[in-house]
Design an enzyme around this catalytic site. Sequence first.
Site, PDB file in Angstrom:
ATOM      1  N   GLY A 131     -35.839   8.798  -3.507  1.00 63.51           N
ATOM      2  CA  GLY A 131     -36.964   9.157  -4.377  1.00 63.51           C
ATOM      3  C   GLY A 131     -37.136   8.262  -5.595  1.00 63.51           C
ATOM      4  N   GLY A 132     -36.240   7.289  -5.749  1.00 67.14           N
ATOM      5  CA  GLY A 132     -36.312   6.444  -6.947  1.00 67.14           C
ATOM      6  C   GLY A 132     -37.333   5.327  -6.869  1.00 67.14           C
ATOM      7  N   LEU A 146     -42.280   4.743  -1.507  1.00 64.27           N
ATOM      8  CA  LEU A 146     -43.057   5.907  -1.070  1.00 64.27           C
ATOM      9  C   LEU A 146     -42.424   7.207  -1.544  1.00 64.27           C
ATOM     10  CD1 LEU A 146     -43.913   4.744   2.576  1.00 64.27           C
ATOM     11  CD2 LEU A 146     -45.315   4.531   0.505  1.00 64.27           C
ATOM     12  N   ARG A 198     -29.134   5.674  -4.209  1.00 66.87           N
ATOM     13  CA  ARG A 198     -27.808   5.101  -4.466  1.00 66.87           C
ATOM     14  C   ARG A 198     -27.655   4.562  -5.883  1.00 66.87           C
ATOM     15  NH1 ARG A 198     -27.279   1.207   0.633  1.00 66.87           N
ATOM     16  NH2 ARG A 198     -29.537   1.299   0.467  1.00 66.87           N
ATOM     17  N   ASP A 205     -25.263   8.553  -1.836  1.00 70.58           N
ATOM     18  CA  ASP A 205     -25.380   7.754  -0.616  1.00 70.58           C
ATOM     19  C   ASP A 205     -25.324   8.745   0.537  1.00 70.58           C
ATOM     20  OD1 ASP A 205     -25.129   6.151   1.605  1.00 70.58           O
ATOM     21  OD2 ASP A 205     -23.801   4.700   0.624  1.00 70.58           O
ATOM     22  N   ARG A 225     -25.100   8.508   3.534  1.00 69.59           N
ATOM     23  CA  ARG A 225     -24.204   8.190   4.656  1.00 69.59           C
ATOM     24  C   ARG A 225     -22.853   8.884   4.531  1.00 69.59           C
ATOM     25  NH1 ARG A 225     -25.062   1.728   4.406  1.00 69.59           N
ATOM     26  NH2 ARG A 225     -25.043   2.215   2.194  1.00 69.59           N
ATOM     27  N   SER A 279     -24.268  -7.149  14.365  1.00 69.84           N
ATOM     28  CA  SER A 279     -22.880  -6.708  14.521  1.00 69.84           C
ATOM     29  C   SER A 279     -22.876  -5.181  14.605  1.00 69.84           C
ATOM     30  CB  SER A 279     -22.057  -7.145  13.306  1.00 69.84           C
ATOM     31  OG  SER A 279     -22.487  -6.434  12.158  1.00 69.84           O
ATOM     32  N   TYR A 324     -42.770   4.109  16.111  1.00 70.05           N
ATOM     33  CA  TYR A 324     -41.857   3.587  17.139  1.00 70.05           C
ATOM     34  C   TYR A 324     -40.686   4.534  17.394  1.00 70.05           C
ATOM     35  CZ  TYR A 324     -39.348   1.269  13.193  1.00 70.05           C
ATOM     36  OH  TYR A 324     -38.681   0.984  12.038  1.00 70.05           O
ATOM     37  N   GLY A 327     -47.869   4.300   9.260  1.00 69.70           N
ATOM     38  CA  GLY A 327     -48.018   2.908   9.691  1.00 69.70           C
ATOM     39  C   GLY A 327     -47.752   1.998   8.518  1.00 69.70           C
TER      40      GLY A 327
END
Length: 281
Positions: free
Chosen positions: A17-18, A21, A41, A67, A69, A106, A148, A190
């Site tokens: 949100g920083g 969009l 982050r 983060d 993740r 990778s 996609y 899009g």
Amino acid sequence: MFVSGLLKDKRILITGGGTGLGKNMARRFMELGAGVVICGRREEVLKETAGELAGETGGGISWKPLDIRDPEAVERTLAEVWDDGPLDALVNNAAGNFLSRTEDLSHRALDAVVNIVLHGSAYMTLECGKRWIAERRPGNVLSIVTTYAWTGSGYVVPSAMGKAGVLAMTRSLAVEWGPKNIRLNAIAPGAFPTEGAWSRLLPREDLAEAFETRNPLGRAGDPDELANLAAYLLSDQSGFITGEVVTIDGGAWLSGAGQFNFASMLSDEDWQNLRPKKKDG
Ligand code: HXC
């Protein structure tokens, strides 16, 4: 286009949100009366955005460095957020992506994207969902995917895999959690130019211009068009919509899909010549 109190009394968390969009959605939600929590982050960026949006809209905003993740950080952060009051909605907006030939990736590159897009969105959704269910509160999850997610796309394969997973999560949980009054929807944007996406995906002006104009409407999207759609899907006015993905791409993906859409390249003369010739006499 909306009454000013459309999102009054709603508390909405936006990942990523920083900037870009996410920031624009935060501004719009605040204008419509929501209280907003932005995550990302970089604390400095969040702090600056929060100050700017509070000044512009006079609305309530807080920030949490996160983060997505990291599942433990997600759990910890949402516990802190809930300590200040429950959320009404989550916007899974944070993403990671870059343009690359797939054979050049990778396993770390694959993970970097999939862990943000798919795992991060799932961690956030789970942590919010568990709390809403335990507290018997209604909830609303809006995920930003892409077209996609269902067509697939070369050169952004980890992102396509991740977004497809987020769409599957949206549709699956819309059914599983519908009886608990939790809605899940998605938006498939899009071309909405932002620094974060364009620098990684379209790092040349000619690529950017081609991407922005290759849709039937011939232009890029305005971030406010996306923010208004998001506001509608988070509002009670869309209360019967769940498990849906709304495309906002100027017709781009359909124009690539329709088998005869290439005929737009024909001239007026070509069309005249293609008409059956009148028989003599
Ligand atoms: C090949 C690359 C690469 C590139 C990174 N890597 N960029 N490989 N081509 N261009 C590889 C690195 O070499 C490394 O692998 C691994 O990926 C991790 O890279 P890091 O830089 O260490 O990762 P990290 O700092 O965690 O950054 C994550 C990121 C980054 C995803 C790579 O781009 C990011 O933070 N993005 C967040 C914002 C973002 O992407 N926004 C755009 C979203 S647009 P090795 O093996 O070398 O260690 C979007 C919309 C799409 O999703 C729809 C548009 C219409």
